[in-house]
Write a protein that holds these residues in place. Structure first.
Motif, mmCIF file in Angstrom:
data_model
loop_
_atom_site.group_PDB
_atom_site.id
_atom_site.type_symbol
_atom_site.label_atom_id
_atom_site.label_comp_id
_atom_site.label_asym_id
_atom_site.label_seq_id
_atom_site.Cartn_x
_atom_site.Cartn_y
_atom_site.Cartn_z
ATOM 1 N N ASP A 90 -1.109 -6.369 -3.841
ATOM 2 C CA ASP A 90 -2.177 -5.534 -4.411
ATOM 3 C C ASP A 90 -2.081 -4.103 -3.907
ATOM 4 O OD1 ASP A 90 -3.135 -7.687 -5.793
ATOM 5 O OD2 ASP A 90 -4.742 -8.146 -4.382
ATOM 6 N N GLU A 91 -1.849 -3.942 -2.629
ATOM 7 C CA GLU A 91 -1.744 -2.598 -2.057
ATOM 8 C C GLU A 91 -0.522 -1.866 -2.613
ATOM 9 O OE1 GLU A 91 -2.196 -5.374 -0.477
ATOM 10 O OE2 GLU A 91 -3.933 -5.199 0.874
ATOM 11 N N ALA A 92 0.584 -2.584 -2.760
ATOM 12 C CA ALA A 92 1.794 -1.963 -3.293
ATOM 13 C C ALA A 92 1.599 -1.520 -4.734
ATOM 14 C CB ALA A 92 2.966 -2.943 -3.198
ATOM 15 N N VAL A 93 0.967 -2.361 -5.542
ATOM 16 C CA VAL A 93 0.707 -1.995 -6.942
ATOM 17 C C VAL A 93 -0.177 -0.758 -7.007
ATOM 18 C CG1 VAL A 93 -0.430 -2.728 -9.067
ATOM 19 C CG2 VAL A 93 1.066 -4.318 -7.848
ATOM 20 N N ALA A 94 -1.181 -0.705 -6.145
ATOM 21 C CA ALA A 94 -2.085 0.455 -6.128
ATOM 22 C C ALA A 94 -1.364 1.737 -5.729
ATOM 23 C CB ALA A 94 -3.246 0.188 -5.176
ATOM 24 N N ASP A 95 -0.306 1.603 -4.908
ATOM 25 C CA ASP A 95 0.418 2.771 -4.423
ATOM 26 C C ASP A 95 1.506 3.247 -5.378
ATOM 27 O OD1 ASP A 95 -1.136 2.900 -2.180
ATOM 28 O OD2 ASP A 95 0.263 1.798 -0.907
ATOM 29 N N GLY A 96 1.838 2.450 -6.396
ATOM 30 C CA GLY A 96 2.771 2.904 -7.409
ATOM 31 C C GLY A 96 4.123 2.209 -7.387
ATOM 32 N N PRO A 97 4.999 2.526 -8.348
ATOM 33 C CA PRO A 97 6.287 1.829 -8.526
ATOM 34 C C PRO A 97 7.195 1.855 -7.301
ATOM 35 C CG PRO A 97 5.774 3.155 -10.455
ATOM 36 C CD PRO A 97 4.753 3.516 -9.425
ATOM 37 N N ASP A 98 7.267 2.979 -6.607
ATOM 38 C CA ASP A 98 8.137 3.039 -5.427
ATOM 39 C C ASP A 98 7.667 2.069 -4.357
ATOM 40 O OD1 ASP A 98 9.709 4.921 -6.636
ATOM 41 O OD2 ASP A 98 8.806 6.629 -5.595
ATOM 42 N N ALA A 99 6.361 1.963 -4.204
ATOM 43 C CA ALA A 99 5.817 1.038 -3.220
ATOM 44 C C ALA A 99 6.084 -0.414 -3.630
ATOM 45 C CB ALA A 99 4.317 1.272 -3.047
ATOM 46 N N VAL A 100 6.019 -0.687 -4.931
ATOM 47 C CA VAL A 100 6.313 -2.037 -5.412
ATOM 48 C C VAL A 100 7.762 -2.399 -5.115
ATOM 49 C CG1 VAL A 100 6.530 -3.484 -7.466
ATOM 50 C CG2 VAL A 100 4.515 -2.043 -7.170
ATOM 51 N N ARG A 101 8.677 -1.464 -5.333
ATOM 52 C CA ARG A 101 10.087 -1.730 -5.030
ATOM 53 C C ARG A 101 10.294 -1.990 -3.535
ATOM 54 N NH1 ARG A 101 14.438 0.284 -8.850
ATOM 55 N NH2 ARG A 101 13.341 0.732 -10.787
ATOM 56 N N ALA A 102 9.661 -1.194 -2.710
ATOM 57 C CA ALA A 102 9.784 -1.399 -1.271
ATOM 58 C C ALA A 102 9.225 -2.765 -0.882
ATOM 59 C CB ALA A 102 9.062 -0.285 -0.524
ATOM 60 N N TRP A 103 8.087 -3.131 -1.486
ATOM 61 C CA TRP A 103 7.480 -4.441 -1.229
ATOM 62 C C TRP A 103 8.431 -5.553 -1.674
ATOM 63 C CZ3 TRP A 103 6.173 -8.583 -4.300
ATOM 64 C CH2 TRP A 103 5.323 -9.535 -3.738
#
Length: 264
Positions: free
Chosen positions: A65-78
């Motif tokens: 949830d936090e990664a999605v809220a932070d955007g695509p780059d955060a999702v990739r890192a997650w």
């Protein structure tokens, strides 16, 4: 026997059809019920390979949830962090940015993608979307992994889904333009000799991408790879199918193209 094995915590997430299939084939060689259970448990241990996963499936989605809220780059890192939890997907991380471009260079842009025995590979969807927006369906016999990867796909990718299914026993034909069988062919063959070859031959896909690790889990060269690639090449020759190959730093790709003549 199937009911008893299905009730065991170690195999409770395994599709009951998979357990029944293993028991049925092991029964052909078992001396008695005790020997059958011993054989079935040994075979299931190889099939399930829980030792490859270093986190409980229910915990894989922590922080999404936090990664999605932070955007695509955060999702990739997650996603990269989650992919480290499984031996096979962690091994692919050095090649991840090049992985799907390498596949598409061999197959062309796919109209649809079926990921056979997908395990954690749906967590690579952000990289797949760099090269195609084609509908994606992942299939796996582990219900817990399907729940985790399916929830991820539902959250981040409307064109993707994951289904609880044993691809060797699917009651409905699995259809796609491109089917992926990533570092799983040799595992399918370990389950039942000839099953991997039949899966490649019979899946309703125009092209099948089969990949193999370059190294075994002990770090040595994966000597089991060559006989399997030779078998796939013979199958293609017999059927008049084209074969294309590429090699990354950790993985070898073999594409069986059922739509084009291997002589071309």
């Amino acid at each position: 026997m199937v009911r008893r094995l299905s009730a065991a915590a170690k195999y409770s997430a395994v599709h009951p059809d998979t357990i029944a299939d293993v028991v049925r084939h092991e029964a052909e060689h078992a001396a008695n019920d005790a020997d059958l259970e011993r054989r079935a448990r040994l075979r299931l241990h190889k099939v399930v390979a829980d030792y490859l996963l270093s986190a409980r499936p229910a915990r894989l989605l922590r922080g999404l949830d936090e990664a999605v809220a932070d955007g695509p780059d955060a999702v990739r890192a997650w996603c990269r962090d989650v992919l480290t939890r499984h031996f096979s997907t962690a091994e692919r991380l050095p090649d991840l940015d090049e992985f799907y471009p390498a596949i598409v260079s061999l197959t062309g842009p796919p109209a649809s993608v079926a990921d056979l025995a997908c395990a954690l590979n749906p967590f690579t969807l952000p990289w797949l979307r760099d090269v195609t927006d084609a509908p994606y369906v992942g299939y796996d016999f582990n219900r817990a992994l399907v729940a985790a990867t399916g929830a991820f796909a539902e959250r981040v990718d409307r064109a993707a889904e994951v289904r609880h299914c044993d691809v060797l026993l699917s009651p409905e034909p699995i259809k796609a333009d491109v089917a992926l069988l990533l570092k799983t062919y040799h595992c399918v063959e370990d389950r039942l000799s000839g099953a991997g070859l039949r899966l490649v031959a019979e899946v309703a896909a125009d092209q099948v991408v089969v990949s193999f690790p370059l190294r075994a889990m002990n770090g040595r060269a994966a000597v089991f790879t060559r006989p399997h690639i030779d078998a796939l090449s013979r199958l293609a020759d017999e059927r008049g199918w084209a074969v294309r190959r590429a090699r990354l730093s950790t993985e070898e790709l073999v594409v069986i193209d059922k739509e084009h003549d291997g002589a071309q």
